[in-house]
Design an enzyme around this catalytic site. Structure first.
Site, PDB file in Angstrom:
ATOM      1  N   SER A  58       0.776  -0.834   0.081  1.00 42.90           N
ATOM      2  CA  SER A  58       0.131  -0.021   0.217  1.00 42.90           C
ATOM      3  C   SER A  58       0.773   1.384  -0.325  1.00 42.90           C
ATOM      4  O   SER A  58       0.783   2.392   0.019  1.00 42.90           O
ATOM      5  CB  SER A  58      -0.471  -0.001   1.625  1.00 42.90           C
ATOM      6  OG  SER A  58       0.056   0.455   2.677  1.00 42.90           O
ATOM      7  N   THR A  94      -8.819   2.135  -3.552  1.00 44.06           N
ATOM      8  CA  THR A  94      -8.434   3.539  -3.262  1.00 44.06           C
ATOM      9  C   THR A  94      -8.795   4.741  -4.407  1.00 44.06           C
ATOM     10  O   THR A  94      -9.165   4.624  -5.415  1.00 44.06           O
ATOM     11  CB  THR A  94      -6.943   3.610  -3.317  1.00 44.06           C
ATOM     12  OG1 THR A  94      -6.413   4.537  -3.117  1.00 44.06           O
ATOM     13  CG2 THR A  94      -5.740   3.137  -4.148  1.00 44.06           C
ATOM     14  N   ASP A  95      -8.394   6.000  -3.478  1.00 42.88           N
ATOM     15  CA  ASP A  95      -8.833   7.383  -5.226  1.00 42.88           C
ATOM     16  C   ASP A  95      -8.310   7.344  -5.817  1.00 42.88           C
ATOM     17  O   ASP A  95      -8.147   8.385  -7.275  1.00 42.88           O
ATOM     18  CB  ASP A  95      -9.288   8.570  -3.977  1.00 42.88           C
ATOM     19  CG  ASP A  95      -7.951   9.387  -3.362  1.00 42.88           C
ATOM     20  OD1 ASP A  95      -7.483   8.406  -2.952  1.00 42.88           O
ATOM     21  OD2 ASP A  95      -8.604  10.368  -2.848  1.00 42.88           O
ATOM     22  N   GLU A  96      -6.770   6.454  -5.337  1.00 44.20           N
ATOM     23  CA  GLU A  96      -5.609   6.603  -6.410  1.00 44.20           C
ATOM     24  C   GLU A  96      -5.210   5.950  -7.557  1.00 44.20           C
ATOM     25  O   GLU A  96      -5.215   6.758  -8.828  1.00 44.20           O
ATOM     26  CB  GLU A  96      -4.412   6.942  -5.859  1.00 44.20           C
ATOM     27  CG  GLU A  96      -4.409   7.578  -4.677  1.00 44.20           C
ATOM     28  CD  GLU A  96      -2.667   7.093  -3.411  1.00 44.20           C
ATOM     29  OE1 GLU A  96      -1.310   6.647  -4.796  1.00 44.20           O
ATOM     30  OE2 GLU A  96      -2.915   7.391  -2.901  1.00 44.20           O
ATOM     31  N   TYR A 112       1.490   2.082  -7.411  1.00 47.53           N
ATOM     32  CA  TYR A 112       0.855   1.552  -6.395  1.00 47.53           C
ATOM     33  C   TYR A 112      -0.868   1.483  -6.930  1.00 47.53           C
ATOM     34  O   TYR A 112      -1.104   0.403  -7.356  1.00 47.53           O
ATOM     35  CB  TYR A 112       0.909   1.690  -5.186  1.00 47.53           C
ATOM     36  CG  TYR A 112       0.303   1.868  -4.072  1.00 47.53           C
ATOM     37  CD1 TYR A 112      -0.778   0.727  -3.598  1.00 47.53           C
ATOM     38  CD2 TYR A 112      -1.187   3.804  -4.095  1.00 47.53           C
ATOM     39  CE1 TYR A 112      -2.423   1.211  -2.782  1.00 47.53           C
ATOM     40  CE2 TYR A 112      -2.527   2.981  -3.546  1.00 47.53           C
ATOM     41  CZ  TYR A 112      -2.673   2.255  -3.023  1.00 47.53           C
ATOM     42  OH  TYR A 112      -3.767   2.154  -1.684  1.00 47.53           O
ATOM     43  N   LYS A 127      -3.382  -1.038  -8.232  1.00 49.60           N
ATOM     44  CA  LYS A 127      -5.054  -0.877  -8.077  1.00 49.60           C
ATOM     45  C   LYS A 127      -6.158  -1.149  -8.749  1.00 49.60           C
ATOM     46  O   LYS A 127      -7.219  -1.949  -8.436  1.00 49.60           O
ATOM     47  CB  LYS A 127      -5.179  -0.333  -6.248  1.00 49.60           C
ATOM     48  CG  LYS A 127      -4.558   0.342  -5.305  1.00 49.60           C
ATOM     49  CD  LYS A 127      -4.590  -1.451  -4.479  1.00 49.60           C
ATOM     50  CE  LYS A 127      -5.818  -1.436  -3.694  1.00 49.60           C
ATOM     51  NZ  LYS A 127      -6.420  -2.609  -2.701  1.00 49.60           N
TER      52      LYS A 127
HETATM   53  N1  LIG Z   1      -4.309   3.619   3.728  1.00 50.46           N
HETATM   54  C1  LIG Z   1      -5.515   4.214   2.643  1.00 50.46           C
HETATM   55  O1  LIG Z   1      -5.235   6.031   3.387  1.00 50.46           O
HETATM   56  C2  LIG Z   1      -5.926   3.548   2.065  1.00 50.46           C
HETATM   57  C3  LIG Z   1      -6.744   4.498   1.403  1.00 50.46           C
HETATM   58  C4  LIG Z   1      -7.657   3.924   0.424  1.00 50.46           C
HETATM   59  C5  LIG Z   1      -7.935   2.459   0.575  1.00 50.46           C
HETATM   60  N2  LIG Z   1      -6.880   1.502   0.940  1.00 50.46           N
HETATM   61  C6  LIG Z   1      -6.494   0.749   0.671  1.00 50.46           C
HETATM   62  O2  LIG Z   1      -6.892   0.007   1.888  1.00 50.46           O
HETATM   63  C7  LIG Z   1      -6.657  -1.271   1.674  1.00 50.46           C
HETATM   64  C8  LIG Z   1      -5.388  -1.602   2.850  1.00 50.46           C
HETATM   65  O3  LIG Z   1      -4.836  -0.682   3.527  1.00 50.46           O
HETATM   66  P1  LIG Z   1      -3.762  -0.670   4.267  1.00 50.46           P
HETATM   67  O4  LIG Z   1      -3.355   1.178   4.678  1.00 50.46           O
HETATM   68  O5  LIG Z   1      -4.176  -0.741   5.924  1.00 50.46           O
HETATM   69  O6  LIG Z   1      -2.736  -1.349   4.255  1.00 50.46           O
HETATM   70  P2  LIG Z   1      -1.295  -1.878   5.426  1.00 50.46           P
HETATM   71  O7  LIG Z   1       0.067  -2.256   3.934  1.00 50.46           O
HETATM   72  O8  LIG Z   1      -1.386  -1.170   6.266  1.00 50.46           O
HETATM   73  O9  LIG Z   1      -2.072  -2.825   5.577  1.00 50.46           O
HETATM   74  C9  LIG Z   1      -1.645  -4.236   3.838  1.00 50.46           C
HETATM   75  C10 LIG Z   1      -1.871  -5.422   5.177  1.00 50.46           C
HETATM   76  O10 LIG Z   1      -2.344  -6.396   4.209  1.00 50.46           O
HETATM   77  C11 LIG Z   1      -1.338  -7.372   4.278  1.00 50.46           C
HETATM   78  N3  LIG Z   1      -0.692  -8.122   2.805  1.00 50.46           N
HETATM   79  C12 LIG Z   1       0.418  -7.446   2.053  1.00 50.46           C
HETATM   80  N4  LIG Z   1       0.672  -8.625   1.819  1.00 50.46           N
HETATM   81  C13 LIG Z   1      -0.409  -9.536   1.585  1.00 50.46           C
HETATM   82  C14 LIG Z   1      -0.156 -10.591   1.416  1.00 50.46           C
HETATM   83  N5  LIG Z   1       0.603 -11.365  -0.463  1.00 50.46           N
HETATM   84  N6  LIG Z   1      -0.518 -11.609   1.235  1.00 50.46           N
HETATM   85  C15 LIG Z   1      -1.809 -11.550   2.509  1.00 50.46           C
HETATM   86  N7  LIG Z   1      -1.633 -10.347   3.653  1.00 50.46           N
HETATM   87  C16 LIG Z   1      -0.942  -9.632   2.364  1.00 50.46           C
HETATM   88  C17 LIG Z   1      -0.324  -7.055   5.371  1.00 50.46           C
HETATM   89  O11 LIG Z   1       1.196  -7.658   6.243  1.00 50.46           O
HETATM   90  C18 LIG Z   1      -1.034  -5.504   5.625  1.00 50.46           C
HETATM   91  O12 LIG Z   1      -1.405  -5.846   7.499  1.00 50.46           O
HETATM   92  C19 LIG Z   1      -5.408  -1.237   0.972  1.00 50.46           C
HETATM   93  O13 LIG Z   1      -6.326  -2.686   0.008  1.00 50.46           O
HETATM   94  C20 LIG Z   1      -5.433  -0.223   0.188  1.00 50.46           C
HETATM   95  O14 LIG Z   1      -4.778  -0.561  -1.126  1.00 50.46           O
HETATM   96  C21 LIG Z   1      -6.194   2.227   1.455  1.00 50.46           C
END
Ligand SMILES: NC(=O)c1ccc[n+]([C@@H]2O[C@H](COP(=O)([O-])OP(=O)(O)OC[C@H]3O[C@@H](n4cnc5c(N)ncnc54)[C@H](O)[C@@H]3O)[C@@H](O)[C@H]2O)c1
Length: 361
Positions: A85, A131-133, A156, A160
């Site tokens: 992410s 994500t909005d990205e 990234y 997504k």
């Molecule tokens: N953080 C933001 O601001 C945001 C905003 C919009 C959308 N998102 C989306 O939300 C989701 C979660 O984001 P986040 O910020 O909690 O991310 P993060 O990086 O904190 O957590 C990602 C999790 O996925 C696990 N992971 C990674 N690769 C893996 C694999 N191959 N198999 C199993 N588990 C795996 C990691 O161990 C971790 O626990 C993502 O899909 C991200 O694109 C995040």
């Protein structure tokens, strides 16, 4: 329901589980997480002994393991958070992002399709968290709607976007019951300190420099993580199959404004002078391909499902800072990589328990 939550040890996934495991004791939850550097079992300590919760340490890109977990647990609902992410990491190693975000999503979709053989007769659902990205960058005006053109800038965002397309294609081609949410920037407790808000909080508390990309003028729409989790739950419960919903906070801020607001808050909390904390700010070379502005129009989610953000940015920031101050053990463990040591110590035992003697790759 049997709910499989991928990436449930990460930032948003762990907040989701900490909210909904206790709220819904009648549902069982399995967290399916590889525990990469971003996945932290310490973020699950509040629920890890709950009867309706268990953890599977495994890789979503490994098709055999995914099939085994789907076969054992037979989820009715998949909430798919797992992803690489961090944009900066994707610039250095795009392959890891394609593997997890694209191939991993496809493995989950394949397994869901095989399990829910006749999706029209089931109440199954695959909810994809995005994500909005994926929409790329805005200039000063406008906001992304669900109909905005995909135009990702970073590896990234491209990975997504690719996963969103796959999820939609599985709906159109095979009738898989899916929903998607595309959300703006989240902030709140349990976020790894490489991201802007926790990085700034921890550096400011420790008197270290506060790096800000470029001029600091890049603008993001911020949403408190609990509001995002409620939006996801709302879409799972009431959203229309096949639909995408944008989720945003209506709280646009430039990066430099976010960092300055945090400096003021840290100064208030610690009794240091605001000028001293603000003096730690350092402008550093901009990120290549850095999107200028994101803004999300979430009126569809409000109009159709009645969801709105509940927490204003100032209050959410104060709550986030208070959480990091109140949880030094979590912070210390993450900074020292303790959660990775936990993994080494517990991985085999956990897997032996979960897999009844089988090993996991
Ligand atoms: N953080 C933001 O601001 C945001 C905003 C919009 C959308 N998102 C989306 O939300 C989701 C979660 O984001 P986040 O910020 O909690 O991310 P993060 O990086 O904190 O957590 C990602 C999790 O996925 C696990 N992971 C990674 N690769 C893996 C694999 N191959 N198999 C199993 N588990 C795996 C990691 O161990 C971790 O626990 C993502 O899909 C991200 O694109 C995040």
């Amino acid at each position: 329901m049997r709910i499989l939550v991928t990436g449930g040890a990460g930032f948003i996934g762990s907040n989701f589980l900490n909210m909904f495991v206790p709220r819904y004791p009648e549902h069982s939850f399995v967290c399916f997480d590889k525990l990469t550097y971003a996945g932290n079992p310490l973020s699950l300590t509040g629920i890890d002994s709950a009867k309706n919760f268990s953890l599977e340490v495994a890789d979503i890109a490994d098709g055999d393991v995914v099939n085994r977990i789907f076969g054992d647990f037979r989820p009715d609902l998949v909430v798919h958070f797992a992803a690489e992410s961090h944009v900066d990491r994707s610039i250095h190693d795009p392959g890891a992002f394609v593997r997890t975000n694209v191939v991993g999503t496809m493995q989950l979709l394949n397994a869901a399709r095989a399990l829910w053989k006749d999706p029209s007769s089931s109440t199954a659902r695959f909810h994809h968290v995005s994500t909005d990205e994926v929409y790329g960058s805005l200039r000063e005006e406008g906001a992304f709607t669900e109909d905005s053109r995909y135009d990702p800038s970073s590896p990234y965002a491209a990975s997504k976007a690719s996963s969103d397309h796959l999820v939609r294609a599985f709906h159109r081609t095979y009738g898989l019951p899916i929903t998607i949410t595309n959300c703006s920037n989240n902030y709140g407790p349990r976020q790894a300190p490489e991201k802007l808000i926790p990085l700034t909080i921890l550096n400011a508390l420790e008197g270290r420099e506060l790096p800000v990309y470029g001029s600091g003028g890049n603008c993001r729409d911020w949403l408190y993580v609990d509001d995002h989790c409620e939006a996801i739950w709302k879409v799972i419960e009431c959203g229309q199959v096949g639909q995408t919903y944008n989720v945003g906070g209506n709280e646009e801020r430039t990066n430099i404004d976010v960092v300055r607001a945090l400096c003021e808050l840290v100064a208030q909390q610690t009794g240091r002078s605001a000028a001293d904390v603000l003096g730690l700010i350092r402008f550093v070379e901009d990120r290549p391909g850095h999107d200028w502005r994101y803004a999300v129009d979430s009126s569809k989610l409000k109009r159709e499902l009645g969801w709105e953000p509940t927490l204003r940015f100032a209050e959410g920031l104060a709550r986030t800072l208070a959480w990091y101050i109140a949880n030094p053990a979590w912070v210390k463990a993450v900074q020292a990589g303790e959660h990775q040591k936990w993994l080494e110590k517990n991985y085999d035992r956990r897997l032996r328990t979960a897999n009844d003697g089988r090993t996991n790759s």
